[in-house]
Design an enzyme around this catalytic site. Sequence first.
Site, PDB file in Angstrom:
ATOM      1  N   ASN A  61      -8.868  -2.392  -0.570  1.00  0.00           N
ATOM      2  CA  ASN A  61     -10.105  -1.645  -0.378  1.00  0.00           C
ATOM      3  C   ASN A  61     -10.028  -0.699   0.813  1.00  0.00           C
ATOM      4  O   ASN A  61     -10.778   0.281   0.875  1.00  0.00           O
ATOM      5  CB  ASN A  61     -11.281  -2.611  -0.262  1.00  0.00           C
ATOM      6  CG  ASN A  61     -11.678  -3.158  -1.634  1.00  0.00           C
ATOM      7  OD1 ASN A  61     -10.991  -2.919  -2.622  1.00  0.00           O
ATOM      8  ND2 ASN A  61     -12.776  -3.888  -1.690  1.00  0.00           N
ATOM      9  N   GLY A  94     -24.174 -27.782  -0.105  1.00  0.00           N
ATOM     10  CA  GLY A  94     -22.933 -28.548  -0.186  1.00  0.00           C
ATOM     11  C   GLY A  94     -22.367 -28.631  -1.586  1.00  0.00           C
ATOM     12  O   GLY A  94     -21.148 -28.721  -1.779  1.00  0.00           O
ATOM     13  N   GLU A 141      -4.577  -3.832  -6.910  1.00  0.00           N
ATOM     14  CA  GLU A 141      -4.863  -2.522  -7.515  1.00  0.00           C
ATOM     15  C   GLU A 141      -5.170  -1.482  -6.433  1.00  0.00           C
ATOM     16  O   GLU A 141      -5.908  -0.520  -6.674  1.00  0.00           O
ATOM     17  CB  GLU A 141      -6.036  -2.603  -8.516  1.00  0.00           C
ATOM     18  CG  GLU A 141      -5.878  -3.651  -9.598  1.00  0.00           C
ATOM     19  CD  GLU A 141      -4.882  -3.271 -10.677  1.00  0.00           C
ATOM     20  OE1 GLU A 141      -4.129  -2.291 -10.478  1.00  0.00           O
ATOM     21  OE2 GLU A 141      -4.838  -3.955 -11.702  1.00  0.00           O
ATOM     22  N   GLY A 143      -7.525   3.229 -14.217  1.00  0.00           N
ATOM     23  CA  GLY A 143      -8.165   2.303 -15.147  1.00  0.00           C
ATOM     24  C   GLY A 143      -8.088   0.870 -14.674  1.00  0.00           C
ATOM     25  O   GLY A 143      -9.044   0.097 -14.855  1.00  0.00           O
ATOM     26  N   SER A 194       0.817  -1.206   0.000  1.00  0.00           N
ATOM     27  CA  SER A 194       0.000   0.000   0.000  1.00  0.00           C
ATOM     28  C   SER A 194       0.853   1.259   0.000  1.00  0.00           C
ATOM     29  O   SER A 194       0.494   2.277  -0.599  1.00  0.00           O
ATOM     30  CB  SER A 194      -0.935  -0.002   1.219  1.00  0.00           C
ATOM     31  OG  SER A 194      -1.867  -1.064   1.132  1.00  0.00           O
ATOM     32  N   ARG A 240      -8.190  -0.179 -11.680  1.00  0.00           N
ATOM     33  CA  ARG A 240      -9.214  -0.388 -10.636  1.00  0.00           C
ATOM     34  C   ARG A 240     -10.590  -0.607 -11.248  1.00  0.00           C
ATOM     35  O   ARG A 240     -11.379  -1.436 -10.757  1.00  0.00           O
ATOM     36  CB  ARG A 240      -9.206   0.805  -9.677  1.00  0.00           C
ATOM     37  CG  ARG A 240      -7.998   0.801  -8.774  1.00  0.00           C
ATOM     38  CD  ARG A 240      -7.732   2.118  -8.064  1.00  0.00           C
ATOM     39  NE  ARG A 240      -6.534   1.973  -7.241  1.00  0.00           N
ATOM     40  CZ  ARG A 240      -5.846   2.972  -6.702  1.00  0.00           C
ATOM     41  NH1 ARG A 240      -6.256   4.221  -6.908  1.00  0.00           N
ATOM     42  NH2 ARG A 240      -4.762   2.746  -5.966  1.00  0.00           N
ATOM     43  N   ARG A 242     -33.050 -27.858  -8.411  1.00  0.00           N
ATOM     44  CA  ARG A 242     -32.894 -28.505  -7.099  1.00  0.00           C
ATOM     45  C   ARG A 242     -34.234 -28.505  -6.372  1.00  0.00           C
ATOM     46  O   ARG A 242     -34.868 -27.446  -6.221  1.00  0.00           O
ATOM     47  CB  ARG A 242     -31.841 -27.752  -6.281  1.00  0.00           C
ATOM     48  CG  ARG A 242     -31.628 -28.316  -4.877  1.00  0.00           C
ATOM     49  CD  ARG A 242     -30.748 -29.562  -4.909  1.00  0.00           C
ATOM     50  NE  ARG A 242     -30.279 -29.879  -3.583  1.00  0.00           N
ATOM     51  CZ  ARG A 242     -30.829 -30.788  -2.783  1.00  0.00           C
ATOM     52  NH1 ARG A 242     -31.905 -31.457  -3.184  1.00  0.00           N
ATOM     53  NH2 ARG A 242     -30.306 -31.019  -1.595  1.00  0.00           N
TER      54      ARG A 242
END
Length: 381
Positions: A365, A339, A362, A239, A131, A241, A266
């Site tokens: 967060n 499952g 990138e 870009g 970072s 990101r 299902r």
Amino acid sequence: MDFALSSEQVAVFDMARDFGARHIAPHARQWERDGTIPRALWPQLAELGFGGLYVSEEAGGTGLSRLDATLVFEALSMACPSVAAFLSIHNMCAAMIDRFADAAMKSRILPDVVAMRTLLSYCLTEPGSGSDAAALKTTAARVDAGWVLNGTKAFISGGGYSDAYVTMVRTGDAGAGGISAVLVEAGAPGLSFGGLEDKMGWRSQPTRQVLFDDCAVPAENLLGDEGQGFRYAMAGLDGGRLNIAACSLGGAQAALDATLRYMAERRAFGQPIDRFQALQFRLADLETEMQAARVFLRQAAWKLDQGAPDATRFCAMAKRFVTDTGSRVANDCLQLHGGYGYLADYGIEKIVRDLRVHQILEGTNEIMRLVTARALLAERH
């Protein structure tokens, strides 16, 4: 205000989605087991114009907008987020060369890059600087013939696989102003690679450390101006990101589409499980979150295309919101499979694993929140 895609944009999305469905999705699990993506795939993507998505047409690229490019990455990620994300990295590097390199480098490098005969990797992160990218320590010392590099880059997608590495190095004093960008070509003396990283997701992408030990780089491989590398790197990340957010969106959409099919088939307690109101409410929430994420991403891409003054903030916000949303949607889709979602045959667990890293790379967060907050507070002061 028109939120509809143009007919050309719809055609781009459909072309990418159809290519992924035919040429990527049937092989994605095998490529994950192999730990690599066949090199023969890339020229096929280049034939569609995807090797230089936002490289200018004058330089041989496709010249798409950033919004157009997000459509490509969303569509391809419906087949495999790992493959789409690698293409995003290549395109981010290609755009940096097109935008910042001198004419000689562009004419020498870009034709093979756009044709994807030359694959590019992006080398910014180091073992001790993620970072805090401006604290990077890889050095480039000037010598008569060019530059000599020493240092290590970490978590490099395409390490030992790509043909050239757009590398941020320290050519001057501490801080962002002392960073330059150089292009290190495979086979350069002193260039080597660490062992293959054993990752949670993106397993079809070979990831290694990139090692420079008195690595010789010719003077003409300086990308742009000395001391401007950090600015180039950050410009590329806006870009990038958007693209990684689009990859989350496509992966999550594939998971949601698969979940809708599964729930119709299902049966439990005498009826298909999509008849249960509690599960219908969960599907409604997932669809709402996906639509919100899609609109936000496209707004941020539009701002970047328009050169809006708040584009960087919107790219950061969209990256944070869309990647968080994508991971949450994929994880909820796994839960709705019960499952079976935990089994590789159903494809959902791979999407969950692949999307998880999008919240880290990138720019984490957490850093996206920092970028957003700083911009917000700067407006008040």
